[in-house]
Motif scaffolding. Sequence first.
Motif, PDB file in Angstrom:
ATOM      1  N   LYS A  76     105.443   8.104 112.085  1.00 28.61           N
ATOM      2  CA  LYS A  76     105.046   6.791 111.751  1.00 28.61           C
ATOM      3  C   LYS A  76     104.674   6.383 110.546  1.00 28.61           C
ATOM      4  O   LYS A  76     104.391   7.592 109.948  1.00 28.61           O
ATOM      5  CB  LYS A  76     104.293   6.217 113.158  1.00 28.61           C
ATOM      6  CG  LYS A  76     104.643   6.315 113.735  1.00 28.61           C
ATOM      7  CD  LYS A  76     103.670   5.746 115.096  1.00 28.61           C
ATOM      8  CE  LYS A  76     104.407   5.239 117.127  1.00 28.61           C
ATOM      9  NZ  LYS A  76     105.022   6.229 117.036  1.00 28.61           N
ATOM     10  N   VAL A  77     104.706   5.489 110.025  1.00 33.09           N
ATOM     11  CA  VAL A  77     103.771   4.580 109.064  1.00 33.09           C
ATOM     12  C   VAL A  77     102.989   4.653 108.983  1.00 33.09           C
ATOM     13  O   VAL A  77     102.152   3.673 109.602  1.00 33.09           O
ATOM     14  CB  VAL A  77     104.593   3.608 108.114  1.00 33.09           C
ATOM     15  CG1 VAL A  77     104.099   3.504 106.601  1.00 33.09           C
ATOM     16  CG2 VAL A  77     105.773   4.436 107.624  1.00 33.09           C
ATOM     17  N   VAL A  78     101.193   5.299 108.515  1.00 29.70           N
ATOM     18  CA  VAL A  78     100.002   5.571 108.317  1.00 29.70           C
ATOM     19  C   VAL A  78      99.971   4.031 107.266  1.00 29.70           C
ATOM     20  O   VAL A  78      99.928   4.635 106.504  1.00 29.70           O
ATOM     21  CB  VAL A  78      99.435   5.717 108.434  1.00 29.70           C
ATOM     22  CG1 VAL A  78      97.435   5.646 109.411  1.00 29.70           C
ATOM     23  CG2 VAL A  78      99.765   7.338 110.124  1.00 29.70           C
ATOM     24  N   VAL A  79      99.227   2.774 107.546  1.00 33.01           N
ATOM     25  CA  VAL A  79      98.783   2.485 106.134  1.00 33.01           C
ATOM     26  C   VAL A  79      97.371   2.199 106.049  1.00 33.01           C
ATOM     27  O   VAL A  79      96.627   2.346 107.397  1.00 33.01           O
ATOM     28  CB  VAL A  79      99.483   0.656 106.552  1.00 33.01           C
ATOM     29  CG1 VAL A  79      98.585   0.112 105.435  1.00 33.01           C
ATOM     30  CG2 VAL A  79     100.427   0.810 106.529  1.00 33.01           C
ATOM     31  N   SER A  80      96.974   2.275 105.390  1.00 36.18           N
ATOM     32  CA  SER A  80      95.063   2.445 105.180  1.00 36.18           C
ATOM     33  C   SER A  80      94.262   1.949 104.062  1.00 36.18           C
ATOM     34  O   SER A  80      95.348   1.288 102.858  1.00 36.18           O
ATOM     35  CB  SER A  80      94.723   3.609 105.719  1.00 36.18           C
ATOM     36  OG  SER A  80      93.560   4.232 105.332  1.00 36.18           O
ATOM     37  N   GLY A  81      93.330   0.948 103.994  1.00 34.36           N
ATOM     38  CA  GLY A  81      92.676   0.077 102.917  1.00 34.36           C
ATOM     39  C   GLY A  81      91.800  -0.245 102.788  1.00 34.36           C
ATOM     40  O   GLY A  81      91.041  -0.306 104.488  1.00 34.36           O
ATOM     41  N   PHE A 104     101.036   1.840 111.982  1.00 31.08           N
ATOM     42  CA  PHE A 104      99.778   1.485 112.352  1.00 31.08           C
ATOM     43  C   PHE A 104      98.741   1.744 111.010  1.00 31.08           C
ATOM     44  O   PHE A 104      98.848   2.021 110.133  1.00 31.08           O
ATOM     45  CB  PHE A 104      99.721   2.113 113.578  1.00 31.08           C
ATOM     46  CG  PHE A 104      99.181   2.941 113.388  1.00 31.08           C
ATOM     47  CD1 PHE A 104      98.271   3.235 113.549  1.00 31.08           C
ATOM     48  CD2 PHE A 104     100.196   4.309 113.898  1.00 31.08           C
ATOM     49  CE1 PHE A 104      98.020   5.608 113.489  1.00 31.08           C
ATOM     50  CE2 PHE A 104      99.981   5.523 113.935  1.00 31.08           C
ATOM     51  CZ  PHE A 104      98.278   6.124 113.042  1.00 31.08           C
ATOM     52  N   PHE A 105      97.851   0.689 111.359  1.00 28.63           N
ATOM     53  CA  PHE A 105      96.929   0.574 110.441  1.00 28.63           C
ATOM     54  C   PHE A 105      95.534   1.424 110.979  1.00 28.63           C
ATOM     55  O   PHE A 105      95.347   1.566 112.529  1.00 28.63           O
ATOM     56  CB  PHE A 105      96.566  -0.401 109.973  1.00 28.63           C
ATOM     57  CG  PHE A 105      94.931  -1.577 109.322  1.00 28.63           C
ATOM     58  CD1 PHE A 105      95.655  -0.382 108.035  1.00 28.63           C
ATOM     59  CD2 PHE A 105      93.752  -1.282 109.545  1.00 28.63           C
ATOM     60  CE1 PHE A 105      94.357  -0.843 107.050  1.00 28.63           C
ATOM     61  CE2 PHE A 105      92.363  -0.754 108.760  1.00 28.63           C
ATOM     62  CZ  PHE A 105      93.128  -0.943 107.552  1.00 28.63           C
ATOM     63  N   VAL A 106      94.924   2.379 110.041  1.00 29.73           N
ATOM     64  CA  VAL A 106      94.021   3.339 110.220  1.00 29.73           C
ATOM     65  C   VAL A 106      92.885   2.882 108.631  1.00 29.73           C
ATOM     66  O   VAL A 106      93.512   2.953 107.682  1.00 29.73           O
ATOM     67  CB  VAL A 106      94.371   4.716 110.191  1.00 29.73           C
ATOM     68  CG1 VAL A 106      92.841   5.807 110.033  1.00 29.73           C
ATOM     69  CG2 VAL A 106      95.058   4.794 111.378  1.00 29.73           C
ATOM     70  N   HIS A 107      91.587   2.228 109.884  1.00 31.76           N
ATOM     71  CA  HIS A 107      90.376   2.131 108.327  1.00 31.76           C
ATOM     72  C   HIS A 107      90.561   3.198 107.854  1.00 31.76           C
ATOM     73  O   HIS A 107      89.717   4.002 108.485  1.00 31.76           O
ATOM     74  CB  HIS A 107      89.499   1.314 109.479  1.00 31.76           C
ATOM     75  CG  HIS A 107      88.283   0.875 108.317  1.00 31.76           C
ATOM     76  ND1 HIS A 107      87.315   1.555 107.958  1.00 31.76           N
ATOM     77  CD2 HIS A 107      88.471  -0.620 107.990  1.00 31.76           C
ATOM     78  CE1 HIS A 107      87.066   1.150 106.981  1.00 31.76           C
ATOM     79  NE2 HIS A 107      87.128  -0.324 107.117  1.00 31.76           N
ATOM     80  N   PRO A 108      90.204   3.043 106.484  1.00 35.96           N
ATOM     81  CA  PRO A 108      89.686   4.712 105.434  1.00 35.96           C
ATOM     82  C   PRO A 108      88.262   4.898 106.686  1.00 35.96           C
ATOM     83  O   PRO A 108      88.008   5.848 106.750  1.00 35.96           O
ATOM     84  CB  PRO A 108      89.279   4.684 104.488  1.00 35.96           C
ATOM     85  CG  PRO A 108      89.990   3.154 104.317  1.00 35.96           C
ATOM     86  CD  PRO A 108      89.939   2.442 105.776  1.00 35.96           C
TER      87      PRO A 108
END
Length: 353
Positions: A76-81, A104-108
Amino acid sequence: MSEETGIGGLLQGGRAAGADGDDRQTGAQGAGSDEELLSYALETLDIELAEARRMRDRLDGSIVRACRLLLDCRGKVVVSGMGKSGHIGKKIAASLASTGTPAFFVHPAEALHGDLGMIGAQDAVIFISYSGRARELDLILPLLAESAIPLIAITGSGDSPLARAAACVLDVGVEREACPMGLAPTSSAVNTLMMGDALAMSLMRFRGFNAEQFARSHPGGSLGARLLNRVYHLMRGGERLPLIACRGSVMDAMLELSRTGLGLVVVCDERQRVAGVFTDGDLRRWLLKGRTLDDPIIDAMSRPGYVLPAQWRAGAALEALHQRHISAAPVVDEEGRLVGAINLHDLHQAGIG
């Protein structure tokens, strides 16, 4: 700095300045014009559009490398920022996920307290940071490198730690933020959002992702209802199907109209094929001609009558009924045999319309 002009003096001065500023601001609000507000809005858009054009003009093979990296991703593609970048990252992750690229998004900050375990060896990471120097990167980047997880950087700083650690850098840098103080991320936020859209749409089109696949990611909305539902899912059958044989009478048809309330009766031959239809309107016109309820239905029905294939999408059926200015139609299988009937109310009730 004297004692009088120490911290206390500065605070008093600040309060005084603030009070004067409030008075000036109130006065400005009272004197300001609608044209002034409009000019501020137009200036904001002009600045952001200019920065977006500059980003477009310098777009190069980096977007191709990013797309190839994500196309090769087996996980999967994990987006973070962080901060505003994080808010935009959530939208980018959602756009990717709904257009054929699982993401999906993961908070840093959460990643550093356990959520990093959500990132697997088969995944790819998109990290968004305009400065490329978010403090969380000091701990996250070495862990990604240790696991050989590919990293795409969306940043405005090509010489930042994030850019140096990335396999691919997407440049969203701006010469000027639309914020008059140059502090609030405005032009840079728009560029980041646009870059994410460019990435998601390029992947979607390259994969040949179609409307039906899109609808499967949105089954709860009207789009999903239109594209996922077939006519046979919504049609009336069994006792709810208004049906008489060709040998029946207009009276038989009228009773079926009253019993089912569909607005239409299907007239079938002995092989269960549609010979014609008889509607509420047909009944009124028949009686106005002075004809009787005992007359054969084959003399009063409309031939052959419009039918809908059971396999059609519900959205296409709705459009067909509207185009022909009719409210109901029989439904037939691939062999042309009657299997049901449907009207506009059935379609609207299913959220299609």
